[in-house]
Design a protein around this motif. Structure first.
Motif, PDB file in Angstrom:
ATOM      1  N   THR A 153      26.264  15.321  69.044  1.00  0.00           N
ATOM      2  CA  THR A 153      27.708  15.555  69.024  1.00  0.00           C
ATOM      3  C   THR A 153      28.597  14.218  69.350  1.00  0.00           C
ATOM      4  N   SER A 196      33.037  10.901  59.758  1.00  0.00           N
ATOM      5  CA  SER A 196      32.492  10.628  61.356  1.00  0.00           C
ATOM      6  C   SER A 196      30.886  10.600  60.974  1.00  0.00           C
ATOM      7  N   TYR A 211      34.209  22.321  60.179  1.00  0.00           N
ATOM      8  CA  TYR A 211      34.647  22.348  61.237  1.00  0.00           C
ATOM      9  C   TYR A 211      33.560  21.735  62.396  1.00  0.00           C
ATOM     10  N   GLY A 212      33.143  20.397  61.975  1.00  0.00           N
ATOM     11  CA  GLY A 212      32.146  19.829  62.890  1.00  0.00           C
ATOM     12  C   GLY A 212      30.883  20.401  62.943  1.00  0.00           C
ATOM     13  N   ARG A 265      32.761  13.141  69.732  1.00  0.00           N
ATOM     14  CA  ARG A 265      34.010  13.569  70.410  1.00  0.00           C
ATOM     15  C   ARG A 265      35.011  12.525  70.246  1.00  0.00           C
ATOM     16  N   GLY A 294      34.078  16.651  59.193  1.00  0.00           N
ATOM     17  CA  GLY A 294      33.536  15.605  59.908  1.00  0.00           C
ATOM     18  C   GLY A 294      32.544  14.704  59.051  1.00  0.00           C
ATOM     19  N   LYS A 295      32.725  15.005  57.932  1.00  0.00           N
ATOM     20  CA  LYS A 295      31.889  14.013  57.033  1.00  0.00           C
ATOM     21  C   LYS A 295      31.900  12.474  57.482  1.00  0.00           C
ATOM     22  N   ALA A 322      34.572  16.271  66.593  1.00  0.00           N
ATOM     23  CA  ALA A 322      34.433  15.965  65.232  1.00  0.00           C
ATOM     24  C   ALA A 322      33.143  16.451  64.763  1.00  0.00           C
ATOM     25  N   ILE A 323      32.099  16.622  65.492  1.00  0.00           N
ATOM     26  CA  ILE A 323      30.534  16.606  64.983  1.00  0.00           C
ATOM     27  C   ILE A 323      30.033  17.535  66.258  1.00  0.00           C
ATOM     28  N   LYS A 324      29.545  18.665  65.751  1.00  0.00           N
ATOM     29  CA  LYS A 324      29.116  19.647  66.930  1.00  0.00           C
ATOM     30  C   LYS A 324      27.294  20.101  66.578  1.00  0.00           C
TER      31      LYS A 324
END
Ligand SMILES: Nc1ncnc2c1ncn2[C@@H]1O[C@H](COP(=O)(O)OP(=O)(O)OP(=O)(O)O)[C@@H](O)[C@H]1O
Ligand SMILES: [Mg+2]
Length: 272
Positions: free
Chosen positions: A27, A61, A244-245, A29, A58-59, A35-37
Protein backbone atom coordinates in the motif's frame (compact mmCIF):
# COMPACT_ATOMS: atom_id res chain seq x y z
CA UNK A 1 0.34 -24.06 -7.47
CA UNK A 2 3.79 -22.90 -8.48
CA UNK A 3 6.53 -22.55 -5.85
CA UNK A 4 8.80 -19.51 -5.72
CA UNK A 5 11.75 -21.55 -6.96
CA UNK A 6 9.88 -23.46 -9.68
CA UNK A 7 10.31 -22.66 -13.32
CA UNK A 8 7.58 -23.05 -15.92
CA UNK A 9 7.17 -23.08 -19.68
CA UNK A 10 4.86 -20.51 -21.27
CA UNK A 11 2.30 -21.12 -24.03
CA UNK A 12 4.84 -20.03 -26.62
CA UNK A 13 7.56 -22.29 -25.25
CA UNK A 14 9.60 -19.82 -23.21
CA UNK A 15 11.11 -21.05 -19.96
CA UNK A 16 10.55 -18.69 -17.03
CA UNK A 17 12.57 -19.12 -13.82
CA UNK A 18 11.94 -18.67 -10.10
CA UNK A 19 10.69 -15.54 -8.35
CA UNK A 20 13.20 -12.68 -8.23
CA UNK A 21 10.96 -9.95 -6.86
CA UNK A 22 7.91 -10.37 -4.72
CA UNK A 23 5.53 -7.58 -3.78
CA UNK A 24 3.47 -8.50 -0.72
CA UNK A 25 0.39 -6.50 0.24
CA UNK A 26 1.84 -3.19 -0.92
CA UNK A 27 0.00 0.00 0.00
CA UNK A 28 1.37 3.39 -1.03
CA UNK A 29 -0.18 6.72 -0.11
CA UNK A 30 0.56 10.31 -1.07
CA UNK A 31 -1.15 12.29 1.67
CA UNK A 32 -4.81 11.43 1.21
CA UNK A 33 -4.33 9.75 -2.17
CA UNK A 34 -3.99 5.99 -2.06
CA UNK A 35 -1.97 5.24 -5.20
CA UNK A 36 -1.58 1.50 -4.48
CA UNK A 37 -4.04 -0.53 -2.39
CA UNK A 38 -2.89 -3.85 -0.94
CA UNK A 39 -1.35 -5.29 -4.10
CA UNK A 40 0.62 -8.52 -4.29
CA UNK A 41 2.35 -10.06 -7.29
CA UNK A 42 5.72 -11.42 -8.29
CA UNK A 43 8.26 -11.12 -11.07
CA UNK A 44 10.05 -14.26 -12.24
CA UNK A 45 13.49 -14.62 -13.68
CA UNK A 46 13.70 -14.13 -17.43
CA UNK A 47 10.10 -13.09 -17.94
CA UNK A 48 8.60 -10.03 -19.55
CA UNK A 49 6.02 -8.85 -17.03
CA UNK A 50 3.61 -6.14 -18.11
CA UNK A 51 1.79 -3.76 -15.79
CA UNK A 52 -1.28 -2.27 -17.44
CA UNK A 53 -4.28 -0.19 -16.44
CA UNK A 54 -6.09 3.07 -17.17
CA UNK A 55 -4.51 6.48 -16.56
CA UNK A 56 -3.89 7.17 -12.88
CA UNK A 57 -4.24 3.47 -11.97
CA UNK A 58 -0.96 3.54 -10.03
CA UNK A 59 1.33 1.85 -12.56
CA UNK A 60 4.23 4.32 -12.38
CA UNK A 61 3.92 4.37 -8.60
CA UNK A 62 4.24 0.58 -8.62
CA UNK A 63 7.33 0.74 -10.83
CA UNK A 64 8.79 3.23 -8.37
CA UNK A 65 8.17 0.79 -5.53
CA UNK A 66 9.82 -2.02 -7.51
CA UNK A 67 12.82 0.20 -8.23
CA UNK A 68 13.14 1.15 -4.56
CA UNK A 69 12.48 4.82 -5.26
CA UNK A 70 9.27 4.79 -3.19
CA UNK A 71 9.03 2.95 0.10
CA UNK A 72 5.44 1.76 0.64
CA UNK A 73 3.72 2.55 3.94
CA UNK A 74 2.51 -1.04 4.17
CA UNK A 75 3.68 -4.35 2.78
CA UNK A 76 6.98 -5.95 1.91
CA UNK A 77 9.23 -6.06 -1.10
CA UNK A 78 11.26 -9.26 -1.27
CA UNK A 79 14.21 -9.33 -3.64
CA UNK A 80 15.70 -12.79 -4.13
CA UNK A 81 13.71 -13.88 -1.09
CA UNK A 82 15.07 -11.22 1.25
CA UNK A 83 13.25 -8.20 2.55
CA UNK A 84 14.70 -5.17 0.85
CA UNK A 85 15.62 -2.21 3.01
CA UNK A 86 15.18 1.37 1.73
CA UNK A 87 17.97 2.01 -0.76
CA UNK A 88 19.69 4.92 -2.42
CA UNK A 89 19.68 5.03 -6.24
CA UNK A 90 23.29 3.82 -6.54
CA UNK A 91 22.49 0.89 -4.26
CA UNK A 92 19.55 -0.02 -6.49
CA UNK A 93 21.87 0.06 -9.51
CA UNK A 94 24.40 -2.16 -7.77
CA UNK A 95 21.64 -4.68 -7.15
CA UNK A 96 21.27 -4.93 -10.92
CA UNK A 97 18.13 -2.85 -11.40
CA UNK A 98 17.90 -0.16 -14.10
CA UNK A 99 14.97 1.79 -15.48
CA UNK A 100 13.64 4.24 -18.02
CA UNK A 101 11.11 6.96 -17.24
CA UNK A 102 7.63 7.86 -18.49
CA UNK A 103 8.93 11.33 -19.33
CA UNK A 104 12.30 11.08 -21.03
CA UNK A 105 15.09 11.92 -18.60
CA UNK A 106 18.22 12.47 -20.68
CA UNK A 107 20.86 15.21 -20.75
CA UNK A 108 19.57 17.04 -23.82
CA UNK A 109 22.73 19.03 -24.51
CA UNK A 110 25.03 16.02 -24.35
CA UNK A 111 25.77 13.55 -27.14
CA UNK A 112 24.12 10.16 -27.38
CA UNK A 113 27.43 8.51 -26.44
CA UNK A 114 27.88 10.64 -23.32
CA UNK A 115 24.30 10.03 -22.25
CA UNK A 116 24.75 6.28 -22.58
CA UNK A 117 28.04 6.53 -20.64
CA UNK A 118 26.15 8.04 -17.69
CA UNK A 119 24.39 4.68 -17.43
CA UNK A 120 27.71 3.23 -16.28
CA UNK A 121 28.41 5.68 -13.49
CA UNK A 122 27.26 3.24 -10.85
CA UNK A 123 29.44 0.48 -12.24
CA UNK A 124 32.61 2.53 -11.78
CA UNK A 125 34.65 1.46 -8.80
CA UNK A 126 37.47 3.99 -8.97
CA UNK A 127 36.46 6.95 -6.84
CA UNK A 128 37.38 10.57 -7.45
CA UNK A 129 40.55 10.18 -5.38
CA UNK A 130 41.71 7.28 -7.51
CA UNK A 131 40.80 9.07 -10.69
CA UNK A 132 43.06 11.93 -9.62
CA UNK A 133 46.00 10.02 -8.15
CA UNK A 134 45.88 6.51 -9.46
CA UNK A 135 45.29 7.06 -13.10
CA UNK A 136 46.02 3.49 -14.18
CA UNK A 137 42.99 1.94 -12.60
CA UNK A 138 40.63 4.72 -13.62
CA UNK A 139 41.87 4.53 -17.19
CA UNK A 140 41.45 0.79 -17.36
CA UNK A 141 37.94 1.17 -16.08
CA UNK A 142 37.17 3.85 -18.64
CA UNK A 143 38.25 1.51 -21.44
CA UNK A 144 36.10 -1.33 -20.07
CA UNK A 145 33.12 0.99 -19.70
CA UNK A 146 33.52 2.21 -23.26
CA UNK A 147 33.52 -1.36 -24.54
CA UNK A 148 30.20 -2.11 -22.84
CA UNK A 149 28.71 1.16 -24.08
CA UNK A 150 29.84 0.57 -27.68
CA UNK A 151 28.35 -2.92 -27.57
CA UNK A 152 24.99 -1.51 -26.46
CA UNK A 153 25.12 1.23 -29.10
CA UNK A 154 25.68 -1.40 -31.80
CA UNK A 155 22.97 -3.63 -30.34
CA UNK A 156 20.36 -0.86 -30.48
CA UNK A 157 21.56 0.30 -33.90
CA UNK A 158 22.31 3.88 -32.93
CA UNK A 159 25.92 4.03 -34.19
CA UNK A 160 25.06 6.70 -36.75
CA UNK A 161 23.91 9.15 -34.07
CA UNK A 162 26.47 8.49 -31.36
CA UNK A 163 27.95 12.01 -31.61
CA UNK A 164 24.59 13.78 -32.06
CA UNK A 165 23.27 15.93 -29.20
CA UNK A 166 20.12 14.32 -27.82
CA UNK A 167 18.17 17.57 -28.24
CA UNK A 168 18.37 17.12 -32.03
CA UNK A 169 16.85 13.63 -32.07
CA UNK A 170 13.25 12.77 -32.87
CA UNK A 171 11.20 11.44 -29.97
CA UNK A 172 11.36 7.77 -30.96
CA UNK A 173 15.15 7.80 -31.03
CA UNK A 174 15.33 9.58 -27.68
CA UNK A 175 13.36 6.71 -26.20
CA UNK A 176 15.86 4.29 -27.71
CA UNK A 177 18.78 6.25 -26.25
CA UNK A 178 17.11 6.07 -22.86
CA UNK A 179 16.90 2.31 -23.23
CA UNK A 180 20.59 2.28 -24.19
CA UNK A 181 21.49 4.22 -21.06
CA UNK A 182 19.57 1.78 -18.87
CA UNK A 183 21.19 -1.20 -20.60
CA UNK A 184 24.65 0.28 -20.14
CA UNK A 185 24.33 -0.59 -16.46
CA UNK A 186 24.01 -4.26 -17.52
CA UNK A 187 20.90 -4.75 -15.38
CA UNK A 188 19.44 -8.12 -14.38
CA UNK A 189 16.04 -6.46 -13.93
CA UNK A 190 15.00 -3.73 -16.35
CA UNK A 191 12.01 -1.49 -15.61
CA UNK A 192 10.42 0.37 -18.53
CA UNK A 193 7.74 3.01 -17.96
CA UNK A 194 5.82 3.33 -21.23
CA UNK A 195 8.77 2.70 -23.57
CA UNK A 196 6.52 3.12 -26.62
CA UNK A 197 4.29 6.01 -25.61
CA UNK A 198 3.93 8.57 -28.39
CA UNK A 199 5.57 6.40 -31.02
CA UNK A 200 4.27 5.62 -34.49
CA UNK A 201 3.62 2.03 -35.58
CA UNK A 202 7.06 1.53 -37.10
CA UNK A 203 8.85 2.93 -34.05
CA UNK A 204 6.77 0.67 -31.81
CA UNK A 205 7.73 -2.35 -33.88
CA UNK A 206 11.40 -1.45 -33.57
CA UNK A 207 11.13 -0.93 -29.82
CA UNK A 208 9.22 -4.21 -29.38
CA UNK A 209 11.94 -6.06 -31.25
CA UNK A 210 14.68 -4.48 -29.13
CA UNK A 211 12.87 -5.36 -25.90
CA UNK A 212 12.50 -8.97 -27.02
CA UNK A 213 16.15 -9.09 -28.13
CA UNK A 214 17.37 -7.71 -24.80
CA UNK A 215 15.34 -10.33 -22.96
CA UNK A 216 16.52 -13.09 -25.27
CA UNK A 217 20.20 -12.23 -25.71
CA UNK A 218 21.06 -10.89 -22.25
CA UNK A 219 18.52 -12.92 -20.28
CA UNK A 220 17.29 -9.69 -18.72
CA UNK A 221 14.10 -9.84 -16.69
CA UNK A 222 11.81 -7.01 -17.79
CA UNK A 223 8.86 -5.28 -16.13
CA UNK A 224 7.15 -2.79 -18.39
CA UNK A 225 4.18 -0.45 -18.35
CA UNK A 226 2.42 -0.07 -21.67
CA UNK A 227 -0.94 1.23 -22.87
CA UNK A 228 -0.94 -0.37 -26.33
CA UNK A 229 -2.75 -3.65 -25.73
CA UNK A 230 -1.49 -5.16 -28.98
CA UNK A 231 2.09 -4.61 -27.85
CA UNK A 232 1.37 -5.95 -24.37
CA UNK A 233 -0.26 -9.09 -25.73
CA UNK A 234 2.63 -9.70 -28.13
CA UNK A 235 5.48 -9.05 -25.74
CA UNK A 236 4.57 -10.15 -22.28
CA UNK A 237 4.60 -13.53 -20.59
CA UNK A 238 2.36 -12.37 -17.73
CA UNK A 239 0.32 -9.25 -17.09
CA UNK A 240 -0.74 -7.45 -13.90
CA UNK A 241 -3.78 -5.20 -14.34
CA UNK A 242 -4.31 -2.22 -12.04
CA UNK A 243 -7.31 0.06 -11.70
CA UNK A 244 -7.72 2.84 -9.12
CA UNK A 245 -4.75 1.50 -7.18
CA UNK A 246 -6.11 -2.04 -6.97
CA UNK A 247 -5.05 -5.20 -8.74
CA UNK A 248 -7.97 -6.42 -10.86
CA UNK A 249 -6.22 -9.07 -12.93
CA UNK A 250 -3.03 -11.14 -13.07
CA UNK A 251 -2.13 -13.87 -15.51
CA UNK A 252 -1.15 -14.72 -19.06
CA UNK A 253 -2.19 -12.27 -21.79
CA UNK A 254 -5.08 -14.57 -22.74
CA UNK A 255 -6.32 -14.91 -19.18
CA UNK A 256 -6.23 -11.17 -18.67
CA UNK A 257 -7.92 -10.42 -21.97
CA UNK A 258 -10.88 -12.60 -21.00
CA UNK A 259 -11.14 -11.31 -17.42
CA UNK A 260 -14.48 -9.50 -17.01
CA UNK A 261 -13.12 -7.02 -14.43
CA UNK A 262 -10.42 -6.04 -16.87
CA UNK A 263 -12.85 -5.68 -19.76
CA UNK A 264 -15.11 -3.47 -17.60
CA UNK A 265 -12.23 -1.27 -16.44
CA UNK A 266 -11.20 -0.63 -20.01
CA UNK A 267 -14.65 0.17 -21.40
CA UNK A 268 -15.15 3.84 -21.92
CA UNK A 269 -11.73 4.80 -20.63
CA UNK A 270 -9.55 6.81 -22.98
CA UNK A 271 -5.87 5.97 -23.32
CA UNK A 272 -3.03 7.94 -24.77
N1 LIG B 1 4.42 12.09 -6.29
C1 LIG B 1 3.09 12.06 -6.16
N2 LIG B 1 2.45 12.87 -5.28
C2 LIG B 1 1.11 12.84 -5.12
N3 LIG B 1 0.31 12.05 -5.82
C3 LIG B 1 0.87 11.23 -6.72
C4 LIG B 1 2.27 11.19 -6.94
N4 LIG B 1 2.55 10.26 -7.90
C5 LIG B 1 1.36 9.76 -8.25
N5 LIG B 1 0.35 10.31 -7.56
C6 LIG B 1 -1.08 9.98 -7.67
O1 LIG B 1 -1.19 8.57 -7.53
C7 LIG B 1 -2.14 8.05 -8.48
C8 LIG B 1 -1.43 7.05 -9.37
O2 LIG B 1 -0.51 7.74 -10.22
P1 LIG B 1 0.49 7.00 -11.19
O3 LIG B 1 1.35 8.04 -11.81
O4 LIG B 1 1.17 5.90 -10.46
O5 LIG B 1 -0.52 6.38 -12.26
P2 LIG B 1 -0.23 5.70 -13.68
O6 LIG B 1 -1.02 4.43 -13.70
O7 LIG B 1 1.22 5.61 -13.95
O8 LIG B 1 -0.93 6.72 -14.68
P3 LIG B 1 -0.53 7.14 -16.21
O9 LIG B 1 -1.07 6.07 -17.10
O10 LIG B 1 -1.29 8.43 -16.41
O11 LIG B 1 0.94 7.31 -16.26
C9 LIG B 1 -2.71 9.24 -9.20
O12 LIG B 1 -3.89 9.62 -8.55
C10 LIG B 1 -1.65 10.31 -9.05
O13 LIG B 1 -2.21 11.60 -9.07
MG1 LIG C 1 2.44 6.41 -15.35
Amino acid sequence: MLDASDSFVTEDGRTIGGVVMEMKNITLRFGGVVAIKDISFDIREGEIRAIIGPNGAGKSSMLNVISGFYVPQEGEVLFHGKQRPPMRPYEVARQGIARTFQNIALFEGMSVLDNVMTGRLNNMKAGLFQQAFWKGRAEKEEVANREVVEKIIDFLEIQAIRKTPVSRLPYGLKKRVELARALAAEPKLLLLDEPMAGMNVEEKEDMSRFILDVNDEFGTTIALIEHDMGVVMDLSDRVVVMDYGKKIGDGTPDEVRNNQNVIDAYLGVSHD
